[in-house]
Each structure stands twice: as C-alpha cells, then as structure tokens.
Design an enzyme around this catalytic site. Structure first.
Site, PDB file in Angstrom:
ATOM      1  N   ASN A 183       0.875  -1.121  -0.061  1.00 22.86           N
ATOM      2  CA  ASN A 183       0.024  -0.130   0.019  1.00 22.86           C
ATOM      3  C   ASN A 183       1.027   1.274   0.121  1.00 22.86           C
ATOM      4  O   ASN A 183       2.058   1.276   0.542  1.00 22.86           O
ATOM      5  CB  ASN A 183      -0.764  -0.028   1.101  1.00 22.86           C
ATOM      6  CG  ASN A 183      -1.672   1.012   1.412  1.00 22.86           C
ATOM      7  OD1 ASN A 183      -2.318   1.846   0.601  1.00 22.86           O
ATOM      8  ND2 ASN A 183      -1.781   1.950   2.612  1.00 22.86           N
ATOM      9  N   HIS A 225       0.689   5.248   1.539  1.00 23.73           N
ATOM     10  CA  HIS A 225       0.181   6.075   2.171  1.00 23.73           C
ATOM     11  C   HIS A 225       0.872   7.326   2.290  1.00 23.73           C
ATOM     12  O   HIS A 225       2.085   7.248   2.533  1.00 23.73           O
ATOM     13  CB  HIS A 225       0.176   5.430   3.566  1.00 23.73           C
ATOM     14  CG  HIS A 225      -0.838   6.346   4.633  1.00 23.73           C
ATOM     15  ND1 HIS A 225      -2.076   6.185   4.475  1.00 23.73           N
ATOM     16  CD2 HIS A 225      -0.311   6.870   5.845  1.00 23.73           C
ATOM     17  CE1 HIS A 225      -2.407   7.138   5.514  1.00 23.73           C
ATOM     18  NE2 HIS A 225      -1.456   7.416   6.292  1.00 23.73           N
ATOM     19  N   SER A 254       4.931   6.616   2.567  1.00 23.41           N
ATOM     20  CA  SER A 254       5.222   5.304   2.995  1.00 23.41           C
ATOM     21  C   SER A 254       4.808   4.333   2.052  1.00 23.41           C
ATOM     22  O   SER A 254       3.758   4.519   1.516  1.00 23.41           O
ATOM     23  CB  SER A 254       4.984   5.003   4.405  1.00 23.41           C
ATOM     24  OG  SER A 254       5.353   6.128   5.338  1.00 23.41           O
ATOM     25  N   ASP A 302      -3.019   0.969   7.982  1.00 20.80           N
ATOM     26  CA  ASP A 302      -1.828   1.690   7.346  1.00 20.80           C
ATOM     27  C   ASP A 302      -0.667   1.194   8.410  1.00 20.80           C
ATOM     28  O   ASP A 302       0.272   1.586   8.763  1.00 20.80           O
ATOM     29  CB  ASP A 302      -2.015   3.088   7.448  1.00 20.80           C
ATOM     30  CG  ASP A 302      -2.923   3.636   6.366  1.00 20.80           C
ATOM     31  OD1 ASP A 302      -3.005   3.293   5.536  1.00 20.80           O
ATOM     32  OD2 ASP A 302      -3.798   4.452   6.783  1.00 20.80           O
TER      33      ASP A 302
HETATM   34  C1  GAR Z   1      -2.377   8.880  -2.920  1.00 21.10           C
HETATM   35  O1  GAR Z   1      -1.712  10.332  -2.423  1.00 21.10           O
HETATM   36  C2  GAR Z   1      -2.095   8.099  -1.704  1.00 21.10           C
HETATM   37  O2  GAR Z   1      -0.974   8.269  -1.258  1.00 21.10           O
HETATM   38  C3  GAR Z   1      -3.494   7.929  -1.160  1.00 21.10           C
HETATM   39  O3  GAR Z   1      -4.409   8.333  -2.138  1.00 21.10           O
HETATM   40  C4  GAR Z   1      -4.069   8.940  -3.275  1.00 21.10           C
HETATM   41  C5  GAR Z   1      -4.431   8.478  -4.266  1.00 21.10           C
HETATM   42  O4  GAR Z   1      -3.894   9.309  -5.591  1.00 21.10           O
HETATM   43  N1  GAR Z   1      -3.742   7.015  -0.500  1.00 21.10           N
HETATM   44  C6  GAR Z   1      -4.117   6.818   0.895  1.00 21.10           C
HETATM   45  O5  GAR Z   1      -4.711   7.903   1.395  1.00 21.10           O
HETATM   46  C7  GAR Z   1      -4.464   5.311   1.352  1.00 21.10           C
HETATM   47  N2  GAR Z   1      -4.577   5.696   2.805  1.00 21.10           N
HETATM   48  P1  GAR Z   1      -3.912   8.967  -6.945  1.00 21.10           P
HETATM   49  O6  GAR Z   1      -5.478   8.348  -7.222  1.00 21.10           O
HETATM   50  O7  GAR Z   1      -3.970   9.932  -7.663  1.00 21.10           O
HETATM   51  O8  GAR Z   1      -3.137   7.766  -7.140  1.00 21.10           O
END
Ligand code: GAR
Length: 223
Positions: free
Chosen positions: A108, A110, A137, A146
C-alpha cells in the site's frame, strides 16, 4: 514470464499512471495484469482503458459487510493470480481474513511518514501539528490500518506557505517516483518479504530503516 501485478484504485489514479508508464519503460520486468476499482466513476478506470489493461469494478452494495466485499475481491484476485497486489489510492479498509491471506504480496502507498498519521487527512494533520517534515510510505499490508512493515519512504520539507493542497501535489510527485521504484525492486527480487519474521529484506539483508529512493536507484544502476 514478466512479473504480474494487479493495481487496486479508488480515484484519480495518478499513481496507477506512474505504474503504467514504468511498466511501458520496463516491459520485461513487470506488467499490469488488471486494475480493480471500487468506484465506477473513478478516472483511474479511464487510465486503464486507455492503456488497454483489463479492469474490473467491484462496488460495495448497500449494507454489504466488509467481509462479504472482501470475499468478492478475493475471488477476483484468485482468478487473476497476481505476483503482487498494489493498493494505489484504494480507499477501503480490508478485513483481517483478507490481509492474512494476501499479506505476502500486498503493498500500500500511504501519504505520511508512518507510523505518523495512519488514516485520512494526513496533509492537514501534518500542518496542524506544525511538522517540519512530511512524506510518504510504502508498506506491506497487515490487519492494522496503514500498519505492516514499511518498505520505503520519501520525505519533503513543509514550507511556511504550504496548504493541504500544495502538500498533496508535492506528495504526489514523490509517490510517482517511489512507487514504481519499489514495484520494480520487488519484481526483480531485490526486495523480499520474509513473512515468517515479518521482515523486509533488500539485496539479501534485513532493512534497518525504510529504503529511500536513492537506495533503490543505486541498486538499479548496478543491474
Ligand atoms: C495518494 O496520495 C495515496 O497516497 C493516497 O491516495 C492518493 C491517491 O492518488 N492513499 C491513501 O490515502 C491510502 N490511505 P491517486 O488516485 O492520484 O493515485
């Protein structure tokens, strides 16, 4: 045969795009076998369509339990048999049974320097805490939200003029570099997860701290 990944997404899919672009640049190292999304309107699906990657939408029905949703997800993954499952902005919490089953091949991304700020609104929480440093991370997934062993991190300095929006933008830039680099390192067996000891190894040695982009690039240049 190339290493095959399945990418789980929920939204805009810019990290999926970074993975698509890296797979194109390294077709012999990994390929994206499928994209699975829990939201039918997600732009990530359009990215998969444009890249000719099979995609599946699995939406939670009203009142559906987490376990029942995860069973559906599990069935699709059983059919696909990926070498690695990448949660790239997949905004669902997974049940313990699911993570237990797939933890050896489930990562994942995060947007925080874990263990700081698991959960949502990480950029605003870093600003509210007046943190000087923020970051991202990539970790193996376990039943804890997470949680799971961290593989790699990248960080940035928070500037006085930063808002949650500017941080999100700069965080995305880091993610688009680090995520493909980690996937490539797993595909080429440089990163390995020793499940028995819940330890991540890099080039045969247990990592003592999260890997940096520099670590990963240096290892790549010695190929
Ligand atoms: C990313 O910033 C990722 O780190 C976050 O969602 C965004 C997705 O962006 N993930 C989380 O918050 C998971 N806990 P994207 O759809 O443009 O790749």
């Amino acid at each position: 045969m190339a290493f095959e990944i399945v990418v789980l997404v929920s939204g805009f899919g810019s990290n999926l795009q970074a993975l698509i672009d890296a797979a194109k640049a390294h077709p012999d190292q990994y390929r994206i076998k499928a994209v699975i999304c829990n939201r039918p309107q997600a732009y990530a699906l359009e990215r998969a369509r444009q890249a000719n990657i099979p995609y599946f939408t699995i939406c939670a029905a009203a009142g559906q339990t987490r376990e029942s949703y995860d069973q559906q997800l599990n069935q699709q993954l059983e059919t696909l048999q990926p070498d690695l499952i990448v949660m790239a902005g997949f905004m669902r919490i997974l049940s313990a049974g699911f993570t237990e089953k797939w933890q050896h091949k489930l990562i994942n991304i995060h947007p925080s320097l874990l263990p700081k700020y698991p959960g949502l609104n990480t950029h605003q929480r870093a600003l509210d805490a007046r943190d000087a440093i923020h970051g991202i991370s990539i970790h193996y997934v376990n039943a804890e939200v997470d949680g799971g062993p961290v593989i790699a991190q990248a960080q940035l300095e928070i500037k006085s003029q930063d808002s949650a929006e500017t941080l999100a933008q700069r965080i995305h830039e880091l993610e688009h570099q680090l995520l493909p680099a980690v996937v490539l390192a797993i595909a080429t067996k440089k990163i390995h997860y020793n499940l028995a000891h819940h330890q991540v190894t890099f080039l045969g040695d247990e990592i003592q701290a999260p890997l940096s982009l520099e670590n990963l690039y240096r290892a790549k240049s010695t190929d």
